[in-house]
Write an enzyme that holds these catalytic residues in place. Structure first.
Site, mmCIF file in Angstrom:
data_model
loop_
_atom_site.group_PDB
_atom_site.id
_atom_site.type_symbol
_atom_site.label_atom_id
_atom_site.label_comp_id
_atom_site.label_asym_id
_atom_site.label_seq_id
_atom_site.Cartn_x
_atom_site.Cartn_y
_atom_site.Cartn_z
ATOM 1 N N LYS A 193 78.967 32.030 90.697
ATOM 2 C CA LYS A 193 78.658 33.268 89.966
ATOM 3 C C LYS A 193 77.184 33.311 89.591
ATOM 4 O O LYS A 193 76.578 32.284 89.310
ATOM 5 C CB LYS A 193 79.536 33.373 88.714
ATOM 6 C CG LYS A 193 79.318 32.261 87.691
ATOM 7 C CD LYS A 193 80.372 32.293 86.606
ATOM 8 C CE LYS A 193 80.192 31.228 85.561
ATOM 9 N NZ LYS A 193 79.007 31.378 84.719
ATOM 10 N N ASP A 245 81.547 25.940 84.658
ATOM 11 C CA ASP A 245 80.144 25.513 84.726
ATOM 12 C C ASP A 245 79.876 24.081 84.255
ATOM 13 O O ASP A 245 78.862 23.819 83.588
ATOM 14 C CB ASP A 245 79.250 26.482 83.931
ATOM 15 C CG ASP A 245 79.292 27.898 84.476
ATOM 16 O OD1 ASP A 245 80.010 28.152 85.450
ATOM 17 O OD2 ASP A 245 78.595 28.766 83.902
ATOM 18 N N GLU A 282 77.516 28.353 87.757
ATOM 19 C CA GLU A 282 76.485 29.388 87.606
ATOM 20 C C GLU A 282 75.321 29.024 88.513
ATOM 21 O O GLU A 282 74.826 27.894 88.463
ATOM 22 C CB GLU A 282 76.013 29.480 86.145
ATOM 23 C CG GLU A 282 74.924 30.532 85.942
ATOM 24 C CD GLU A 282 74.474 30.710 84.495
ATOM 25 O OE1 GLU A 282 75.126 30.166 83.583
ATOM 26 O OE2 GLU A 282 73.460 31.381 84.281
ATOM 27 N N CYS A 340 78.891 31.130 78.594
ATOM 28 C CA CYS A 340 79.737 31.445 79.752
ATOM 29 C C CYS A 340 81.234 31.389 79.462
ATOM 30 O O CYS A 340 82.006 32.157 80.039
ATOM 31 C CB CYS A 340 79.365 30.557 80.929
ATOM 32 S SG CYS A 340 77.710 30.962 81.549
ATOM 33 N N LYS A 366 76.979 35.315 83.597
ATOM 34 C CA LYS A 366 77.633 34.465 82.606
ATOM 35 C C LYS A 366 79.150 34.588 82.699
ATOM 36 O O LYS A 366 79.855 33.594 82.644
ATOM 37 C CB LYS A 366 77.136 34.819 81.188
ATOM 38 C CG LYS A 366 75.620 34.723 80.993
ATOM 39 C CD LYS A 366 75.045 33.367 81.376
ATOM 40 C CE LYS A 366 73.559 33.294 81.058
ATOM 41 N NZ LYS A 366 72.903 32.165 81.766
ATOM 42 N N GLN A 388 91.483 37.708 63.927
ATOM 43 C CA GLN A 388 92.139 39.022 64.042
ATOM 44 C C GLN A 388 93.394 38.953 64.923
ATOM 45 O O GLN A 388 93.636 39.828 65.759
ATOM 46 C CB GLN A 388 91.165 40.065 64.599
ATOM 47 C CG GLN A 388 89.881 40.191 63.782
ATOM 48 C CD GLN A 388 88.979 41.255 64.348
ATOM 49 O OE1 GLN A 388 89.267 42.439 64.273
ATOM 50 N NE2 GLN A 388 87.863 40.817 64.927
ATOM 51 N N VAL A 446 81.520 24.761 79.717
ATOM 52 C CA VAL A 446 80.329 25.005 78.899
ATOM 53 C C VAL A 446 79.634 26.302 79.318
ATOM 54 O O VAL A 446 79.752 26.716 80.461
ATOM 55 C CB VAL A 446 79.352 23.817 79.012
ATOM 56 C CG1 VAL A 446 79.997 22.546 78.490
ATOM 57 C CG2 VAL A 446 78.837 23.595 80.429
ATOM 58 N N THR A 447 78.855 26.886 78.368
ATOM 59 C CA THR A 447 78.886 26.567 76.952
ATOM 60 C C THR A 447 79.828 27.529 76.249
ATOM 61 O O THR A 447 80.042 28.648 76.708
ATOM 62 C CB THR A 447 77.477 26.659 76.312
ATOM 63 O OG1 THR A 447 77.009 28.018 76.393
ATOM 64 C CG2 THR A 447 76.498 25.754 76.976
HETATM 65 N N1 TIU Z 1 77.266 28.186 81.669
HETATM 66 C C1 TIU Z 1 76.542 28.632 80.651
HETATM 67 O O1 TIU Z 1 76.977 28.684 79.522
HETATM 68 N N2 TIU Z 1 75.243 29.021 80.938
HETATM 69 C C2 TIU Z 1 74.236 29.017 80.045
HETATM 70 O O2 TIU Z 1 73.130 29.416 80.358
HETATM 71 N N3 TIU Z 1 74.519 28.524 78.830
HETATM 72 C C3 TIU Z 1 73.650 28.282 77.811
HETATM 73 O O3 TIU Z 1 74.119 27.972 76.727
HETATM 74 N N4 TIU Z 1 72.356 28.382 78.013
#
Ligand code: TIU
Length: 223
Positions: free
Chosen positions: A132, A27, A75, A165, A135, A205, A160-161
Site C-alpha cells: 500500500k 506494516d 507501506e 496505519c 496509511k 462510545q 504498527v503504528t
Molecule cells: N505504518 C505506519 O504507521 N506508518 C507510519 O508512517 N507510521 C508512523 O507512525 N510514522
C-alpha cells in the site's frame, strides 16, 4: 470444533467466526522497527515498537496452527515513485525522505531490504501481502477484493503504528462493514500516550470503530 467463538474484550465481548476472520498484520517492516529506517528518520525511537514482536510471534504461531487466514500489509512505493504524492515526499522537511538511500536501501521502496517484513514475522508462502502507498490498507489496494473472495467479515488487527496505519485501516474497515478486534499488546506506537489514546478512541462510545483486547484472550480460544 465450533467455528463461533467469544473473547473478552472492550467495550464488550467480541464474537467471531474463525473461518470468516483473518489476522491482519500491519506494516511490521524493517523500515519502522529497525534502526536506520523511515521511523527513525522521522525522529522516532524504534525501541518503542520492539515489544510488539514477541506478542505477534506467539499469536501468529497459534493462528497458523489453527489453519486460519493471515494477511500482511507493507507501506511503500514503486521504485519510480509514481505512487508517492509530493506532499508525502516533502512532509517533515527531513534531509532524507521516502525514496532516498538509507542504511537498509531506499526508504519505503518496494523490493528494498528496509521495506520488507521483519524476519521474526516473515510471511509463509500463501499468506497474502498487500503493498500500500497510503496509511489505510484499503486505499488504492485490492485488500477489500481479497477479503470478499475469502468471505472474511472480521479482522484481528495487529502491527504498527497504532495511531497511524492501524487506526487508518481500522476506521476504513469499519466503514466497509468489517468488525475489527485490535490486540493491545500486538500494536505499537512510538509515543506511549498515543498508544493509550488510539486504543481508547477505537473502543469508546460502545466500540465506535471496533474492539480492543489482549492477545492472550484470542490465543486461549485457539487452543
Ligand atoms: N505504518 C505506519 O504507521 N506508518 C507510519 O508512517 N507510521 C508512523 O507512525 N510514522
Amino acid at each position: 470444533y465450533n467455528d463461533n467463538v467469544t473473547v473478552a474484550a472492550e467495550p464488550y465481548e467480541f464474537e467471531f467466526n474463525l473461518s470468516q476472520c483473518a489476522l491482519l498484520i500491519i506494516d511490521m517492516q524493517r523500515d519502522f522497527l529497525e534502526p536506520g529506517g523511515f521511523g527513525e528518520i522521522l525522529g522516532n525511537d524504534v525501541n518503542q515498537l520492539r515489544r510488539t514482536v514477541s506478542s505477534n510471534q506467539k499469536l501468529l504461531k497459534q493462528w497458523r496452527e489453527a489453519g486460519l487466514k493471515v494477511i500482511y500489509t507493507r507501506e511503500g512505493h514503486r521504485p519510480d515513485l509514481s505512487d508517492l504524492p509530493l506532499s508525502k515526499k516533502i512532509r517533515g522537511r527531513h534531509t532524507v525522505c521516502v525514496g532516498d538511500l538509507g542504511p537498509m536501501g531506499r526508504i519505503l521502496v518496494r523490493g528494498e531490504p528496509g521495506h520488507d517484513i521483519i524476519p521474526e514475522l516473515y510471511p509463509l508462502p500463501g499468506e497474502a501481502i498487500i503493498d500500500k502507498c497510503g496509511k489505510s490498507a484499503f486505499y488504492a489496494t485490492d485488500l477489500d477484493a481479497i477479503l470478499r473472495n475469502y468471505n472474511i467479515k472480521q479482522l484481528i488487527v495487529t502491527g504498527v503504528t497504532t495511531e497511524v496505519c492501524v487506526s487508518s485501516t481500522v476506521r476504513d474497515a469499519n466503514d466497509r462493514g468489517y468488525e475489527c478486534l485490535v490486540l493491545e499488546d500486538c500494536v505499537g506506537s512510538y509515543f506511549p500516550s498515543f498508544q493509550v489514546a488510539a486504543l481508547d478512541m477505537i473502543k469508546a462510545q460502545g466500540g465506535i470503530f471496533g474492539w480492543v483486547a489482549h492477545s492472550d484472550k484470542v490465543i486461549n480460544v485457539l487452543k
